[in-house]
Scaffold this motif. Structure first.
Motif, mmCIF file in Angstrom:
data_model
loop_
_atom_site.group_PDB
_atom_site.id
_atom_site.type_symbol
_atom_site.label_atom_id
_atom_site.label_comp_id
_atom_site.label_asym_id
_atom_site.label_seq_id
_atom_site.Cartn_x
_atom_site.Cartn_y
_atom_site.Cartn_z
ATOM 1 N N ALA A 34 2.455 -0.554 5.399
ATOM 2 C CA ALA A 34 1.699 0.128 4.338
ATOM 3 C C ALA A 34 0.203 0.122 4.594
ATOM 4 N N ILE A 35 -0.477 0.964 3.829
ATOM 5 C CA ILE A 35 -1.938 1.001 3.828
ATOM 6 C C ILE A 35 -2.386 0.692 2.410
ATOM 7 N N VAL A 36 -3.339 -0.244 2.299
ATOM 8 C CA VAL A 36 -3.795 -0.666 0.984
ATOM 9 C C VAL A 36 -5.243 -0.229 0.818
ATOM 10 N N GLY A 37 -5.480 0.659 -0.139
ATOM 11 C CA GLY A 37 -6.849 1.071 -0.461
ATOM 12 C C GLY A 37 -7.398 0.118 -1.507
ATOM 13 N N ILE A 38 -8.594 -0.413 -1.259
ATOM 14 C CA ILE A 38 -9.113 -1.496 -2.092
ATOM 15 C C ILE A 38 -10.378 -1.073 -2.810
ATOM 16 N N ARG A 39 -10.426 -1.331 -4.118
ATOM 17 C CA ARG A 39 -11.645 -1.120 -4.898
ATOM 18 C C ARG A 39 -12.011 -2.413 -5.600
ATOM 19 N N GLY A 40 -12.937 -3.146 -5.017
ATOM 20 C CA GLY A 40 -13.486 -4.360 -5.616
ATOM 21 C C GLY A 40 -12.450 -5.346 -6.112
ATOM 22 N N THR A 41 -11.948 -6.207 -5.254
ATOM 23 C CA THR A 41 -10.723 -6.908 -5.597
ATOM 24 C C THR A 41 -10.566 -8.267 -4.939
ATOM 25 N N HIS A 42 -9.771 -9.076 -5.599
ATOM 26 C CA HIS A 42 -9.305 -10.365 -5.090
ATOM 27 C C HIS A 42 -7.790 -10.226 -4.939
ATOM 28 N N LEU A 43 -7.278 -10.477 -3.760
ATOM 29 C CA LEU A 43 -5.826 -10.333 -3.586
ATOM 30 C C LEU A 43 -5.310 -11.250 -2.495
ATOM 31 N N VAL A 44 -3.986 -11.375 -2.493
ATOM 32 C CA VAL A 44 -3.340 -12.123 -1.426
ATOM 33 C C VAL A 44 -2.201 -11.259 -0.912
ATOM 34 N N ILE A 45 -1.979 -11.287 0.407
ATOM 35 C CA ILE A 45 -0.946 -10.439 1.001
ATOM 36 C C ILE A 45 -0.126 -11.253 1.994
ATOM 37 N N ARG A 46 1.189 -11.023 1.976
ATOM 38 C CA ARG A 46 2.086 -11.715 2.896
ATOM 39 C C ARG A 46 2.837 -10.681 3.709
ATOM 40 N N GLU A 92 7.110 -7.531 2.956
ATOM 41 C CA GLU A 92 5.695 -7.606 2.643
ATOM 42 C C GLU A 92 5.495 -7.702 1.129
ATOM 43 N N LEU A 93 4.514 -8.524 0.751
ATOM 44 C CA LEU A 93 4.240 -8.741 -0.673
ATOM 45 C C LEU A 93 2.736 -8.750 -0.880
ATOM 46 N N LEU A 94 2.257 -8.001 -1.868
ATOM 47 C CA LEU A 94 0.832 -8.011 -2.188
ATOM 48 C C LEU A 94 0.668 -8.361 -3.664
ATOM 49 N N VAL A 95 -0.223 -9.318 -3.945
ATOM 50 C CA VAL A 95 -0.475 -9.732 -5.323
ATOM 51 C C VAL A 95 -1.965 -9.560 -5.626
ATOM 52 N N LEU A 96 -2.253 -8.893 -6.737
ATOM 53 C CA LEU A 96 -3.636 -8.691 -7.184
ATOM 54 C C LEU A 96 -4.015 -9.841 -8.116
ATOM 55 N N VAL A 99 -1.338 0.956 -2.917
ATOM 56 C CA VAL A 99 -0.507 0.603 -1.772
ATOM 57 C C VAL A 99 0.337 1.831 -1.428
ATOM 58 N N SER A 100 0.181 2.327 -0.204
ATOM 59 C CA SER A 100 0.904 3.542 0.171
ATOM 60 C C SER A 100 1.550 3.397 1.538
ATOM 61 N N ASN A 101 2.632 4.110 1.704
ATOM 62 C CA ASN A 101 3.180 4.357 3.041
ATOM 63 C C ASN A 101 3.745 5.771 3.039
ATOM 64 N N ARG A 102 4.465 6.123 4.121
ATOM 65 C CA ARG A 102 4.935 7.509 4.229
ATOM 66 C C ARG A 102 5.869 7.896 3.080
ATOM 67 N N ALA A 103 6.542 6.878 2.505
ATOM 68 C CA ALA A 103 7.566 7.173 1.499
ATOM 69 C C ALA A 103 7.033 7.234 0.069
ATOM 70 N N GLY A 104 5.830 6.727 -0.151
ATOM 71 C CA GLY A 104 5.316 6.768 -1.520
ATOM 72 C C GLY A 104 4.133 5.846 -1.716
ATOM 73 N N SER A 105 3.708 5.729 -2.977
ATOM 74 C CA SER A 105 2.578 4.840 -3.237
ATOM 75 C C SER A 105 2.614 4.303 -4.668
ATOM 76 N N VAL A 106 2.049 3.111 -4.859
ATOM 77 C CA VAL A 106 1.924 2.541 -6.201
ATOM 78 C C VAL A 106 0.499 2.049 -6.385
ATOM 79 N N GLU A 107 0.077 1.939 -7.653
ATOM 80 C CA GLU A 107 -1.266 1.452 -7.931
ATOM 81 C C GLU A 107 -1.181 0.169 -8.750
ATOM 82 N N LEU A 108 -1.959 -0.838 -8.342
ATOM 83 C CA LEU A 108 -2.012 -2.104 -9.051
ATOM 84 C C LEU A 108 -3.388 -2.223 -9.693
ATOM 85 N N SER A 109 -3.427 -2.634 -10.979
ATOM 86 C CA SER A 109 -4.729 -2.733 -11.640
ATOM 87 C C SER A 109 -4.834 -3.920 -12.595
ATOM 88 N N GLY A 110 -3.787 -4.735 -12.689
ATOM 89 C CA GLY A 110 -3.842 -5.875 -13.606
ATOM 90 C C GLY A 110 -3.649 -7.186 -12.864
#
Lengths: 155, 216
Positions: A140-152, B38-42, B58-69
């Motif tokens: 995946a590609i993660v677009g970031i706007r001002g953030t704290h995060l952790v990724i595995r 893969e796991l991403l936590v905001l 978070v995007s790839n060829r199959a789709g995308s989601v937005e995290l904001s909380g």
């Protein structure tokens, strides 16, 4: 009131000299460091060009470097724009792109998490230019706007 | 008729048997792991009171989601769209990622010092703050200090560039006198081009006569 007239001539000359030396000195034509390693626990290395350099706290890192931690390794670094990163053991992170020249509007940060666990706190690039920061993983590609995060990535 | 049915039966059996064989052979190859890899936590921004949260896509060829909380997470892998956003338990995140989060370098600190008019001499209030700045730098492992000098708009842009640089140099000299290696200090000048308070040209403005110091 003329500002320049009160400035001592000697200081003006000193300033000009600094400018001239900056251009003439070959050290200044090297790419500027992207950041510095602030802490290393266990084994960690920097992959630069074809070279593998054992990583130590205090070492500078450059754009295009890859950072790897061993099975017992932790590594922490701060980039010039205040971005902070922390790597768990068995992690590989590429500093794919780092461009921080706010005066010229050149701002870009691309990080690639190949495997492992990375914690990230955004710096000024993300604040000054939303959309200029990107994190890549194998899936995946993660677009970031001002953030704290952790990724595995991986187990 | 009976013969025909029998033949059809054989053909069907063969097709089913082939399908079973293919499924058996292929299963170990195509069977996905129970969870994407893969796991991403905001997380809440650490530099504020915890109320500020950024935003990621978070995007790839199959789709995308937005995290904001805060504590929102998504899982990615196998070229499938990133999974629907879930909110993780704070305790679970700390259990899984406590170590890597605790390992982050200390947050950079920022100071602004002010100067007398047309001068690289600090105001008395700013001079008094230098002790604290040196203390902060000394307390950091392998510090980096970035000093950017600024001026007001009195005088020419060129002379103000030099004045901004002189102001930054004063801070570098102060740090060097305290024992900090000069390779750990980066100085720059933005001259009159990056004022804190926007003014017309040739304007006397004490708040623009400053250096901004970033201690990493």
């Amino acid at each position: 009131m003329q500002g320049t007239s009160t400035m001592p001539i000697a200081w003006r000359c000193a300033g000009m000299l600094v400018c001239v030396l900056s251009i003439a000195n070959p050290a200044f034509s090297q790419p500027p460091p992207a950041g510095r390693i602030k802490n290393v626990v266990g084994t960690a290395s920097i992959l630069r060009g074809g070279e593998v350099i054992p990583a130590q706290a205090g070492f500078v890192v450059y754009e295009a470097d890859k950072l790897k931690t061993g099975l017992d390794g932790h590594l922490a670094l701060t980039l010039k724009d205040d971005t902070r990163l922390s790597l768990d053991p068995n992690t590989e992170l590429g500093l794919v792109r780092f461009s921080y020249a706010p005066a010229d509007g050149r701002l870009a940060l691309v990080l690639k998490v190949v495997r492992g666990v990375v914690a990230y706190v955004s710096g000024r690039i993300a604040k000054l230019s939303p959309g200029a920061t990107r994190l890549e993983t194998p899936d995946a590609i993660v677009g970031i706007r001002g953030t704290h995060l952790v990724i595995r990535v991986g187990t | 008729m009976r013969l025909k049915t029998g033949r059809t039966g054989v053909v069907f059996s063969a097709i089913i048997a082939t399908a079973v064989v293919i499924a058996c052979v292929r299963r170990p190859v195509t069977q996905p792991s129970p969870e994407p890899l893969e796991l991403l936590v905001l997380l809440p921004d650490p530099d504020h009171d915890g109320s500020t949260v950024g935003r990621v896509t978070v995007s790839n060829r199959a789709g995308s989601v937005e995290l904001s909380g805060a504590w929102q997470a998504t899982r990615m892998g196998f070229n499938r769209p990133p999974k629907a956003v879930e909110t993780m338990d704070k305790a679970d995140v700390e259990r899984m990622f406590g170590e890597v989060l605790a390992g982050l370098p200390p947050a950079p600190l920022h100071f602004t010092l002010y100067f007398r008019f047309e001068s690289d001499e600090l105001t008395p209030e700013s001079q008094a703050m230098t002790t604290e700045i040196l203390r902060v730098v000394r307390a950091r492992p392998y510090p980096d200090v970035i000093v950017v000098g600024h001026t007001d708009t009195m005088g020419s842009a060129a002379s103000n560039y030099v004045l901004g640089l002189r102001r930054a140099m004063i801070i570098r000299n102060l740090l060097a006198a305290d024992g900090l290696d000069s390779s750990a200090v980066e100085i720059r000048s933005h001259g009159e081009g990056d004022p804190l308070i926007r003014t017309p040209d040739e304007t006397y403005e004490p708040r623009n006569r400053r250096v901004e110091i970033d201690i990493q």
